[in-house]
Design an enzyme around this catalytic site. Structure first.
Site, PDB file in Angstrom:
ATOM      1  N   SER A  62      62.961  29.765  38.692  1.00 16.05           N
ATOM      2  CA  SER A  62      62.657  28.656  37.770  1.00 16.05           C
ATOM      3  C   SER A  62      63.212  27.302  38.195  1.00 16.05           C
ATOM      4  O   SER A  62      62.908  26.291  37.555  1.00 16.05           O
ATOM      5  CB  SER A  62      63.163  28.986  36.374  1.00 16.05           C
ATOM      6  OG  SER A  62      62.290  29.907  35.784  1.00 16.05           O
ATOM      7  N   LYS A  65      60.702  24.746  38.718  1.00 20.82           N
ATOM      8  CA  LYS A  65      60.061  24.038  37.593  1.00 20.82           C
ATOM      9  C   LYS A  65      60.355  22.542  37.621  1.00 20.82           C
ATOM     10  O   LYS A  65      59.547  21.747  37.152  1.00 20.82           O
ATOM     11  CB  LYS A  65      60.484  24.668  36.263  1.00 20.82           C
ATOM     12  CG  LYS A  65      59.902  26.080  36.064  1.00 20.82           C
ATOM     13  CD  LYS A  65      60.378  26.703  34.769  1.00 20.82           C
ATOM     14  CE  LYS A  65      59.603  27.939  34.373  1.00 20.82           C
ATOM     15  NZ  LYS A  65      59.933  29.163  35.102  1.00 20.82           N
ATOM     16  N   TYR A 190      51.771  30.220  40.428  1.00 19.86           N
ATOM     17  CA  TYR A 190      53.092  30.199  39.777  1.00 19.86           C
ATOM     18  C   TYR A 190      54.035  31.236  40.414  1.00 19.86           C
ATOM     19  O   TYR A 190      55.182  30.935  40.737  1.00 19.86           O
ATOM     20  CB  TYR A 190      52.910  30.451  38.270  1.00 19.86           C
ATOM     21  CG  TYR A 190      54.205  30.636  37.509  1.00 19.86           C
ATOM     22  CD1 TYR A 190      54.959  29.542  37.105  1.00 19.86           C
ATOM     23  CD2 TYR A 190      54.673  31.913  37.197  1.00 19.86           C
ATOM     24  CE1 TYR A 190      56.153  29.716  36.417  1.00 19.86           C
ATOM     25  CE2 TYR A 190      55.864  32.092  36.501  1.00 19.86           C
ATOM     26  CZ  TYR A 190      56.601  30.991  36.116  1.00 19.86           C
ATOM     27  OH  TYR A 190      57.781  31.174  35.440  1.00 19.86           O
ATOM     28  N   TYR A 236      67.688  26.405  29.319  1.00 20.37           N
ATOM     29  CA  TYR A 236      67.093  27.109  28.173  1.00 20.37           C
ATOM     30  C   TYR A 236      68.012  27.057  26.962  1.00 20.37           C
ATOM     31  O   TYR A 236      68.510  25.993  26.636  1.00 20.37           O
ATOM     32  CB  TYR A 236      66.753  28.565  28.552  1.00 20.37           C
ATOM     33  CG  TYR A 236      66.018  28.677  29.848  1.00 20.37           C
ATOM     34  CD1 TYR A 236      64.764  28.100  29.999  1.00 20.37           C
ATOM     35  CD2 TYR A 236      66.575  29.329  30.939  1.00 20.37           C
ATOM     36  CE1 TYR A 236      64.079  28.191  31.201  1.00 20.37           C
ATOM     37  CE2 TYR A 236      65.894  29.427  32.145  1.00 20.37           C
ATOM     38  CZ  TYR A 236      64.653  28.855  32.261  1.00 20.37           C
ATOM     39  OH  TYR A 236      63.996  28.941  33.441  1.00 20.37           O
ATOM     40  N   VAL A 254      66.324  32.841  37.883  1.00 22.72           N
ATOM     41  CA  VAL A 254      66.783  34.231  37.795  1.00 22.72           C
ATOM     42  C   VAL A 254      67.025  34.868  39.171  1.00 22.72           C
ATOM     43  O   VAL A 254      67.530  35.982  39.247  1.00 22.72           O
ATOM     44  CB  VAL A 254      65.833  35.126  36.956  1.00 22.72           C
ATOM     45  CG1 VAL A 254      65.855  34.732  35.495  1.00 22.72           C
ATOM     46  CG2 VAL A 254      64.422  35.135  37.512  1.00 22.72           C
TER      47      VAL A 254
HETATM   48  N1  GLN Z   1      59.520  33.896  37.892  1.00 19.23           N
HETATM   49  C1  GLN Z   1      60.377  34.023  36.746  1.00 19.23           C
HETATM   50  C2  GLN Z   1      59.574  34.306  35.499  1.00 19.23           C
HETATM   51  O1  GLN Z   1      58.584  33.710  35.275  1.00 19.23           O
HETATM   52  C3  GLN Z   1      61.201  32.781  36.602  1.00 19.23           C
HETATM   53  C4  GLN Z   1      62.180  32.848  35.436  1.00 19.23           C
HETATM   54  C5  GLN Z   1      63.469  32.120  35.661  1.00 19.23           C
HETATM   55  O2  GLN Z   1      63.921  31.900  36.784  1.00 19.23           O
HETATM   56  N2  GLN Z   1      64.150  31.799  34.589  1.00 19.23           N
HETATM   57  O3  GLN Z   1      59.924  35.125  34.714  1.00 19.23           O
END
Ligand code: GLN
Length: 300
Positions: A62, A65, A190, A236, A254
């Site tokens: 993420s 993002k 994605y 988050y 993650v």
């Molecule tokens: N690829 C992961 C997902 O969509 C990314 C989530 C994350 O890093 N918080 O669940």
């Protein structure tokens, strides 16, 4: 800054990894060694100071993002992007669906949760989703000054095979008109973006670009907006706590990465795959807290 200082931060934080767990809802991420911990700080002249497992490669997840959000602003402009996604915090997990139905007229609440990033991805230039993905990959390489950044095919396939939640929320957004197009192609891009492999050095260099107001790669206004979004929602439902304890625009992934921006000072990249229940590196956050405290980095 001395390497010894960073070594000490890592040694003190490393034992905390036992409090977390590596992500395993994407099966391949479950293979990571929870004890790994690395740190890299990029100084204003581009010099890197590194410690621990900073050369370890891991998937960006993420943290991508912020790159997707930045590119959507560059390519589509503020008005169009902010018509599709707002910049408000949530008190839900990164892959939550509930607010898409109940709040904000079906617009994702922010660009740094999965739903918002998927919307922003559709707003990046490119004739098709593969071109949009390629644009994100090239942009990541450019900001990290590393042309060898690649997608890990196995991690990409592992997420693609187990992505019921992301499929559900993206099809939901199709049904409300939040996105248009071929959902499977959008998700494919994605997942590929989330599977780009980086090191702490890559994250530190990318963070330095934001610390330097875009560093000529994009307008200062965009850097400012992305940093504000990172403060409000980059972590988050623990963004508030990180604002208080670290006080820097920060984004987690993650895969175990943390990217943190010390405006006008440093770019910071951290890797530690044992995660909190909110999906961010346990030991990495401890390192970041101490680094911020010792160097008085908080922007607040
Ligand atoms: N690829 C992961 C997902 O969509 C990314 C989530 C994350 O890093 N918080 O669940």
């Amino acid at each position: 800054m001395e390497t010894n200082f960073l070594d000490k931060l890592l040694a003190d934080a490393r034992p905390l990894a036992f409090k977390g767990q590596v992500a395993n809802y994407i099966p391949l991420l479950g293979l990571a060694d929870p004890q790994k911990l690395g740190l890299c700080v990029a100084e204003p002249d581009g010099a890197l100071i590194s410690s621990g497992d900073w050369q370890e490669r891991f998937s960006i997840q993420s943290i991508s993002k912020i790159l997707v959000f930045t590119l959507s602003l560059i390519d589509s402009g503020f008005d169009k992007v902010l018509e599709k996604v707002s910049i408000e915090s949530t008190d839900d997990a990164f892959n939550s669906i509930v607010n898409l139905e109940t709040k904000n007229n079906h617009r994702p609440l922010n660009p740094l949760i999965n739903a918002g990033a998927i919307v922003c991805l559709t707003l990046i230039d490119g004739k098709n989703m593969h071109e949009k993905f390629t644009r994100v990959l090239e942009f990541t390489r450019l900001l990290a000054r590393n042309s060898s950044i690649e997608v890990d095919e196995d991690i990409y396939l592992s997420e693609k095979a187990t992505a019921a939640r992301n499929r559900a929320l993206t099809y939901y957004m199709l049904s409300t008109g939040a996105i248009e197009g071929d959902v499977e192609a959008i998700l494919d891009a994605y997942f590929r973006i989330c599977s780009m492999m980086v090191t702490c050095a890559d994250l530190a260099r990318i963070a330095l670009v934001y610390a330097q107001g875009g560093a000529g790669f994009f307008p200062k206004e965009i850097a400012r907006t992305v940093k504000a979004a990172m403060c409000v929602c980059g972590m988050y439902d623990e963004s508030g706590q990180v604002a208080v304890e670290v006080g820097l625009p920060t984004k987690s992934g993650v895969g175990g990465g943390l990217l943190s921006v010390a405006p006008n000072r440093f770019g910071i990249g951290i890797y530690g795959p044992a995660l909190t229940d909110k999906g961010s590196s346990v030991a990495g956050l401890e390192v970041l807290k101490k680094l911020s405290k010792e160097l008085d980095l908080s922007i607040f």
